[in-house]
Write a protein that holds these residues in place. Structure first.
Motif, PDB file in Angstrom:
ATOM      1  N   UNK A  15      39.134  -7.516  20.985  1.00  0.00           N
ATOM      2  CA  UNK A  15      38.019  -6.832  20.326  1.00  0.00           C
ATOM      3  C   UNK A  15      38.460  -5.773  19.312  1.00  0.00           C
ATOM      4  N   UNK A  16      39.520  -6.032  18.585  1.00  0.00           N
ATOM      5  CA  UNK A  16      39.998  -5.058  17.605  1.00  0.00           C
ATOM      6  C   UNK A  16      39.965  -5.574  16.171  1.00  0.00           C
ATOM      7  N   UNK A  17      39.401  -6.737  15.947  1.00  0.00           N
ATOM      8  CA  UNK A  17      39.418  -7.299  14.596  1.00  0.00           C
ATOM      9  C   UNK A  17      38.685  -6.403  13.594  1.00  0.00           C
ATOM     10  N   UNK A  18      37.542  -5.869  13.990  1.00  0.00           N
ATOM     11  CA  UNK A  18      36.778  -5.007  13.082  1.00  0.00           C
ATOM     12  C   UNK A  18      37.530  -3.708  12.813  1.00  0.00           C
ATOM     13  N   UNK A  19      38.142  -3.153  13.858  1.00  0.00           N
ATOM     14  CA  UNK A  19      38.932  -1.934  13.685  1.00  0.00           C
ATOM     15  C   UNK A  19      40.121  -2.196  12.762  1.00  0.00           C
ATOM     16  N   UNK A  20      40.804  -3.294  12.985  1.00  0.00           N
ATOM     17  CA  UNK A  20      41.967  -3.607  12.150  1.00  0.00           C
ATOM     18  C   UNK A  20      41.575  -3.861  10.695  1.00  0.00           C
ATOM     19  N   UNK A  32      33.308   4.328  16.892  1.00  0.00           N
ATOM     20  CA  UNK A  32      32.384   3.341  17.439  1.00  0.00           C
ATOM     21  C   UNK A  32      31.168   4.042  18.016  1.00  0.00           C
ATOM     22  N   UNK A  33      29.972   3.506  17.760  1.00  0.00           N
ATOM     23  CA  UNK A  33      28.732   4.130  18.224  1.00  0.00           C
ATOM     24  C   UNK A  33      27.886   3.121  18.988  1.00  0.00           C
ATOM     25  N   UNK A  56      46.851   4.162  22.158  1.00  0.00           N
ATOM     26  CA  UNK A  56      46.673   4.501  23.573  1.00  0.00           C
ATOM     27  C   UNK A  56      45.256   4.149  24.018  1.00  0.00           C
ATOM     28  N   UNK A  57      44.929   2.869  23.944  1.00  0.00           N
ATOM     29  CA  UNK A  57      43.598   2.387  24.326  1.00  0.00           C
ATOM     30  C   UNK A  57      43.629   1.948  25.785  1.00  0.00           C
ATOM     31  N   UNK A  58      42.794   2.549  26.632  1.00  0.00           N
ATOM     32  CA  UNK A  58      42.795   2.142  28.038  1.00  0.00           C
ATOM     33  C   UNK A  58      42.460   0.662  28.190  1.00  0.00           C
ATOM     34  N   UNK A  59      43.206  -0.074  28.999  1.00  0.00           N
ATOM     35  CA  UNK A  59      42.885  -1.488  29.215  1.00  0.00           C
ATOM     36  C   UNK A  59      41.582  -1.640  29.999  1.00  0.00           C
ATOM     37  N   UNK A  60      40.900  -2.749  29.763  1.00  0.00           N
ATOM     38  CA  UNK A  60      39.686  -3.039  30.534  1.00  0.00           C
ATOM     39  C   UNK A  60      38.396  -2.626  29.868  1.00  0.00           C
ATOM     40  N   UNK A  61      38.465  -2.016  28.683  1.00  0.00           N
ATOM     41  CA  UNK A  61      37.237  -1.610  27.993  1.00  0.00           C
ATOM     42  C   UNK A  61      36.437  -2.850  27.603  1.00  0.00           C
ATOM     43  N   UNK A 146      32.204  -7.172  20.380  1.00  0.00           N
ATOM     44  CA  UNK A 146      33.075  -7.504  19.254  1.00  0.00           C
ATOM     45  C   UNK A 146      34.039  -6.377  18.882  1.00  0.00           C
ATOM     46  N   UNK A 147      33.731  -5.163  19.301  1.00  0.00           N
ATOM     47  CA  UNK A 147      34.513  -3.994  18.900  1.00  0.00           C
ATOM     48  C   UNK A 147      34.873  -3.154  20.117  1.00  0.00           C
ATOM     49  N   UNK A 148      36.149  -2.866  20.298  1.00  0.00           N
ATOM     50  CA  UNK A 148      36.574  -2.044  21.425  1.00  0.00           C
ATOM     51  C   UNK A 148      36.039  -0.617  21.288  1.00  0.00           C
ATOM     52  N   UNK A 149      35.859  -0.152  20.045  1.00  0.00           N
ATOM     53  CA  UNK A 149      35.338   1.209  19.833  1.00  0.00           C
ATOM     54  C   UNK A 149      33.875   1.299  20.225  1.00  0.00           C
ATOM     55  N   UNK A 150      33.092   0.284  19.859  1.00  0.00           N
ATOM     56  CA  UNK A 150      31.673   0.269  20.266  1.00  0.00           C
ATOM     57  C   UNK A 150      31.563   0.104  21.771  1.00  0.00           C
ATOM     58  N   UNK A 151      32.402  -0.750  22.356  1.00  0.00           N
ATOM     59  CA  UNK A 151      32.381  -0.938  23.810  1.00  0.00           C
ATOM     60  C   UNK A 151      32.702   0.375  24.523  1.00  0.00           C
ATOM     61  N   UNK A 152      33.681   1.116  23.998  1.00  0.00           N
ATOM     62  CA  UNK A 152      34.014   2.418  24.590  1.00  0.00           C
ATOM     63  C   UNK A 152      32.819   3.364  24.504  1.00  0.00           C
ATOM     64  N   UNK A 153      32.133   3.358  23.358  1.00  0.00           N
ATOM     65  CA  UNK A 153      30.945   4.204  23.202  1.00  0.00           C
ATOM     66  C   UNK A 153      29.834   3.780  24.156  1.00  0.00           C
TER      67      UNK A 153
END
Length: 221
Positions: A15-20, A32-33, A56-61, A146-153
């Motif tokens: 889930x990092x394609x958008x971030x990359x 991510x919001x 340093x992204x926690x695994x499992x997000x 689709x996004x690890x940042x949105x998932x984290x949010x």
């Protein structure tokens, strides 16, 4: 080349394609919001903005809805500990009734951005478009998948809101907020009919307004 990738690109497996993509365009602080509580009959709508540390992204997000409560709580603590910045925006039920839930959701999102200790230079927002902000953004549908940042949010917003609803349950013990978190379960609707709406219910929502009508009819008899 490998060293350059480690320095500039997100290394999380999924889930990092958008971030990359955003990093490849020169953006540095990608926020991510996501929101929690948009469909609930009671309580606030909460939005979170998260800038992850790309190394340093926690695994499992994952999407908060796909996680158990225990897993969400664990990831919440790890995200708060490792992220570069986390912002929270809250809009209460009274404001939701005044401006409608979509406007309230956007307001909560803008509040989450304003509360950031680091200003994002690019935003990934779950589905909602914020047209009146000066930060470039994308709004993918089902962005939390689709996004690890949105998932984290989504995790931050969900846990934050759940904790508020547990607190509200002690103030309004008749409704069972600690179990259903204000959503329109059969139990919640049953309690609404029995006790009437509380101060933290959303009176502009049809199930709540219908109960108000029924209660007014009873009092007129």
């Amino acid at each position: 080349m490998q060293a350059m990738r480690a320095q500039y690109f997100f290394e999380n497996a999924g889930m990092c394609e958008l971030e990359n993509w955003a990093v490849s365009k020169g953006y540095r602080y990608i926020g991510g919001i996501d929101e929690a509580g948009r469909g609930a009959l009671a309580g606030p709508v909460i939005a979170a903005c998260v800038i992850l540390d790309r190394q340093n992204i926690p695994p499992g997000i994952a999407d908060s809805k796909s996680l158990s409560g225990t897993k969400r709580e664990s990831l919440y603590e790890r995200i708060c500990k490792t992220a570069l910045c986390v912002g929270i925006g809250t809009v209460d039920p009274d404001m939701i009734d005044r401006i409608n839930i979509l406007s309230a959701t956007k307001l909560a999102m803008k509040k989450s951005i304003s509360s950031m200790c680091i200003r994002p230079d690019f935003l990934l927002i779950d589905a909602v478009k914020l047209l009146d902000i000066s930060i470039n953004s994308l709004s993918p549908v089902k962005g939390e998948k689709k996004s690890v940042s949105i998932a984290a949010a989504s995790i931050i917003a969900k846990v934050q809101r759940d904790r508020i609803m547990v607190e509200l349950s002690s103030l309004y013990p008749y409704y069972g907020f600690s179990s259903h978190k204000g959503y329109g379960t059969a139990l919640h609707k049953k309690h609404l009919l029995e006790y009437g709406p509380s101060k933290v219910h959303r009176y502009s929502y049809k199930p709540v307004s219908e109960v108000c009508t029924q209660w007014r009819s009873k009092n007129l008899k």
